[in-house]
Every structure is written in structure tokens, then in C-alpha cells.
Scaffold this active site. Structure first.
Site, PDB file in Angstrom:
ATOM      1  N   CYS A 152      54.383 -85.685 -27.908  1.00 50.91           N
ATOM      2  CA  CYS A 152      54.320 -86.092 -29.317  1.00 50.91           C
ATOM      3  C   CYS A 152      53.963 -84.934 -30.240  1.00 50.91           C
ATOM      4  CB  CYS A 152      53.323 -87.239 -29.493  1.00 50.91           C
ATOM      5  SG  CYS A 152      51.635 -86.853 -28.985  1.00 50.91           S
TER       6      CYS A 152
ATOM      7  N   GLU B  28      47.771 -93.473 -32.640  1.00 49.48           N
ATOM      8  CA  GLU B  28      48.214 -92.094 -32.412  1.00 49.48           C
ATOM      9  C   GLU B  28      49.726 -92.142 -32.266  1.00 49.48           C
ATOM     10  OE1 GLU B  28      46.082 -90.141 -29.282  1.00 49.48           O
ATOM     11  OE2 GLU B  28      44.218 -90.098 -30.423  1.00 49.48           O
TER      12      GLU B  28
END
Length: 466
Positions: free
Chosen positions: A248, A214
Site C-alpha cells: 500500500c 488504513e
């Protein structure tokens, strides 16, 4: 040597119990482990809040909303659906496999490594752990050394909750992470930057370990001419400035249609004031940059942009680990801020006239983890969605796609490999084992020797199957 011996000991103990876990760590045992984790988190909530306040200056409501609640929701969702996830699935036969029965059995991958980042250090360490346990694995968790108070609490929670042969914590810096990557883990779940993701993937390749990565990237946001500007401004301000922009999936930059540029900029300024007051420094709800090094990096990006002609139209001030919510305009491709993932409370606003040019620009960059679209016209959003590639899309909202337990969360290529959350997290930590059993298969009629009769049967089969 002590660290090396400790890591080898932890890995060996977990590997030694893998076969037994595959047989004995069933539904009730997994649910019991998850329930125990939930109880420990709830009991230690004050300590979690205090740790994140120390590491980031986060407010209690933000810690609960962005760190604790996602993990508790992950546990609740897994416990409610785990029986169905674990169930073998029957698969219908084809003409070629007529006379057999087929099923798919999810089984644990084995010993897993979870390397967590610093930006949401509690959530992004324990969220993947929930999936690993739900799938029946053991795990080694490596928290980020950049958030030491939170890492300490994570270690205490895991030590209180699990025996080390099921879940263990290894603390340390990047050298410790590299040492962990030398072990032949069955699966590695890494959350962090694309640059470090490449290192993790290269290390995993030495053992052919499967990975879930990720990562991140520059998540673009598009505000169309028909957008609800106040709504767009509130969602974008929330997504960008929560955790001081260290998210993010935060909107990295905003393409706003020129016809609404001024009105939208004013709406964003109003949204920031509504959330954090006239001076965010005085707000108890506005976090700080994780350390001086990252604060310096952000100021360098701003200085470079201003030196090349950009304008700071809001904010820009601050010292130490405080950086005010900041809006920047007149960005050009020559500026570092246009290339580097910002990962902080700095929001570039870029006017556009033609949607096609925006889509072309997005497609010329690495695929982002998230893409956001604000527009009342569904056709506008569908054009962007169908002509771009990204890990996920939010329409008339930001960041919420992460919180939906029935949606996969992950990136594409530079922004990630694989997905997590809910059933998709269970899948990431599982091997789906196919099992085919003969009942009355007629395939033996086609075994050698290939007589005239067998050749005729093969030709008939080819007509029907090929």
C-alpha cells in the site's frame, strides 16, 4: 445460520467479559499475552514461511523481513513501553478550574474487530492485534480469504495462544466480513482499499463504533535534478518490487526531472537486475501476484496504456500469476494506469520540468498514503512537504516510515483515518478518559441565584478568563 450463530456467540462471550477485563487485564496480564504471542510466532516460524510461499511465492528472507519481523518488533516495543503508556497523566489546572485536580486515564475500548488485507496477510492481521492487546481489549480477527494458507496459520496461532473470549478468529469471504460488521464492536481496525473502507465506515456508523482505517492510494515519488540517482533507483526499486509491488505504500509512479530522466531509468533497470537477475521469473526472491484475477487486472492496465500511446521500456512479460518488473513511459491522463492504484510491479516514469506543476498535479488527486522525495537539496524536499498533504513522507528512502515504531502510520481522508503502530496503535485502541476531582473549587460561588454580588464576580471572572 451456523456462521451467524458462531459470530454472535463469539461477540457475546467477549462482550460479557469486557467489564472484568477492564479491572483485571492489567500490565502483567497484557505483557503476558504479548509474550505468549511472540513465543507462538517464533515456534511456528517455519509454518508462516511455508504459508506465504504457498500464497505468494515469497522467499523466506522476504517473509521474515516484511511479515514476521514487524510483528515481533511491535511486540517488543509495546512490552518495553507499556507501563508508561498505561500510566495516568496529571494535567495542570487552568484559572477556571483552580481548586481541582485533573488526570487522564487510558482505558480499553472494549471488543474490537480487526479486518486484515491480503497483501501482507500475517503482518497486517497480527500487528494491530498487538496494539489491541496492549490497550487491554479483546479482539476478533478476520484474515483475508484470498490468502488461505496464511489465514489457516493465523487461525492456528491465535487458537493455540489465546482463549476465544480474549482473541478469536473468524474465517470467510466478504459476506462473513459484512456479517461481522453488523455487530456493535467498540472499535474497528480495517486495512484495505478506500472503496471497501467506505463500506466499513458506513457499517460502523450504524453503531457509532470508532474506526481506524488504513487505506491506500497512488503514492507519488519525485526525483529531483540533484538526486543521488543510484541511491534513488535502489530505494525505489526495492519499495516498488518487493512483494511484487503489492504494497500500500509502494511508490505508485515516479516524477523524474527531465535533465536526469535517461540516467535514472538506466539506474532503475540496473537496480532491478541487481535484485532479481536478468529474469525475475528465475529468482527465488521475487514474489507472485496473489491470484489470476489481480494479474489480469494489471495486464489490462498495461494493455490500455500501450493502446493509448505508452511505451513499455523494461519488462512487461509474464503469464499466470507472474508479472515481470515493468517500467512504463509516456503516460497520459487518459490512461487507466494514471487513475487507478496500480498495486503491482508496474512503475510509470514521468518526466517533468517544473516542480510546481508536479505539486499541482499531486494536490489535484486524493491525498496519498505516502509521498517520496529524492533530492540532495533540503529546500527542495521542504517545498514539496510544505505544499502537499499525505499520510507520511519519505525523503531519500521508501517504505521505511512503516517500520519506525515511534512514528504514527496512517493516511489522510481517502488514504485513511487514524493511525497505528507503537504508542499510536495503543492510542487507537484506547479511550482517554478525563477525570476531574474537586479539591477547593471556587465555582460554587457563581451558582444561582444570580445576585448583584454573583454578577459582579462573573464580570470579574470574564475579564480574567475571557
Amino acid at each position: 445460520m451456523a456462521e451467524r450463530d458462531e459470530i454472535e456467540s463469539i461477540f457475546s462471550r467477549q462482550r460479557a467479559g469486557a467489564a472484568e477485563r477492564r479491572q483485571r487485564f492489567g500490565l502483567e496480564e497484557r505483557k503476558g499475552a504479548l509474550a505468549h504471542l511472540r513465543q507462538t510466532i517464533e515456534r511456528r516460524e517455519r509454518d508462516i514461511v511455508a504459508a506465504l510461499r504457498k500464497d505468494f511465492g515469497k522467499s523466506e528472507p522476504e517473509v521474515i523481513l516484511t511479515e514476521i519481523l514487524p510483528v515481533l518488533q511491535e511486540i517488543r516495543h509495546a512490552m518495553r513501553h507499556l507501563k508508561g503508556w498505561m500510566r495516568e497523566r496529571r494535567v495542570a489546572p487552568t484559572l477556571a478550574t483552580f481548586g481541582t485536580s485533573a488526570r487522564i486515564r487510558p482505558e480499553p475500548r472494549g471488543v474490537c474487530l480487526i479486518i486484515a488485507p491480503w497483501n501482507y496477510p500475517f503482518n497486517l492481521a497480527l500487528g494491530p492485534l498487538v496494539s489491541a492487546l496492549a490497550a487491554g481489549n479483546s479482539a476478533v480477527v478476520k484474515p483475508s480469504e484470498m490468502t488461505p494458507a496464511t489465514a489457516k496459520v493465523i487461525a492456528e496461532i491465535i487458537t493455540e495462544t489465546f482463549p476465544p473470549e480474549l482473541v478469536a478468529v473468524v474465517q470467510g469471504d466478504k459476506e462473513v466480513a459484512q456479517r461481522l460488521l453488523e455487530e456493535p464492536f467498540d472499535h474497528i481496525f480495517f486495512t484495505g482499499s478506500p472503496q471497501v473502507g467506505k463500506i466499513v465506515m458506513a457499517a460502523a456508523a450504524k453503531h457509532l463504533s470508532s474506526v481506524t482505517l488504513e487505506l491506500g492510494g497512488k503514492s507519488p515519488t519525485i526525483v529531483g535534478p540533484g538526486a543521488d540517482l543510484e541511491k534513488a533507483a535502489r530505494w525505489i526499486a526495492f519499495g516498488k518490487f518487493v512483494n511484487a509491488g503489492q504494497t500500500c505504500i509502494a511508490p505508485d509512479h515516479v516524477f523524474v526531472h527531465r535533465s536526469v530522466e535517461a540516467e535514472f531509468a538506466a539506474a532503475v533497470r540496473a537496480a532491478i537486475g541487481r535484485s532479481y537477475g536478468e529474469d525475475a521469473r528465475a529468482s527465488g526472491d521475487y514474489a507472485r501476484i496473489v491470484n489470476e484475477q489481480h494479474a489480469t487486472r494489471l495486464r489490462r492496465l498495461l494493455d490500455d496504456a500501450v493502446g493509448k500511446g505508452a511505451r513499455i521500456t523494461f519488462g512487461g512479460g509474464g503469464e499466470g500469476t507472474y508479472l515481470a518488473p515493468t517500467l512504463v513511459e509516456a503516460i497520459t491522463p487518459q490512461m487507466e494506469i494514471d487513475e487507478e492504484e496500480i498495486f503491482g510491479p508496474v512503475l510509470p516514469l514521468m518526466a517533468y520540468d517544473d516542480l510546481g506543476s508536479v505539486i499541482e498535479r499531486i494536490n489535484s488527486r486524493p491525498k496519498p498514503l505516502a509521498l517520496y522525495i529524492f533530492e540532495k537539496d533540503p529546500a527542495f524536499a521542504e517545498e514539496v512537504i510544505s505544499r502537499t498533504s499525505s499520510g507520511g513522507v519519505g525523503v531519500n528512502l521508501t517504505t521505511m516510515q512503516y517500520t519506525h515504531p515511534r512514528l504514527p502510520f496512517g493516511g489522510v481522508n481517502n488514504s485513511g483515518i487514524g493511525a497505528g503502530h507503537g504508542y499510536f496503535g495503543f492510542q487507537a485502541f484506547s479511550h482517554e478518559k478525563p477525570i476531574l476531582t474537586d479539591r477547593r473549587s471556587m465555582v460554587p460561588m457563581l451558582f444561582p441565584p444570580y445576585t448583584t454580588r454573583v454578577e459582579r464576580l462573573i464580570r470579574i471572572g470574564r475579564r480574567f478568563l475571557g
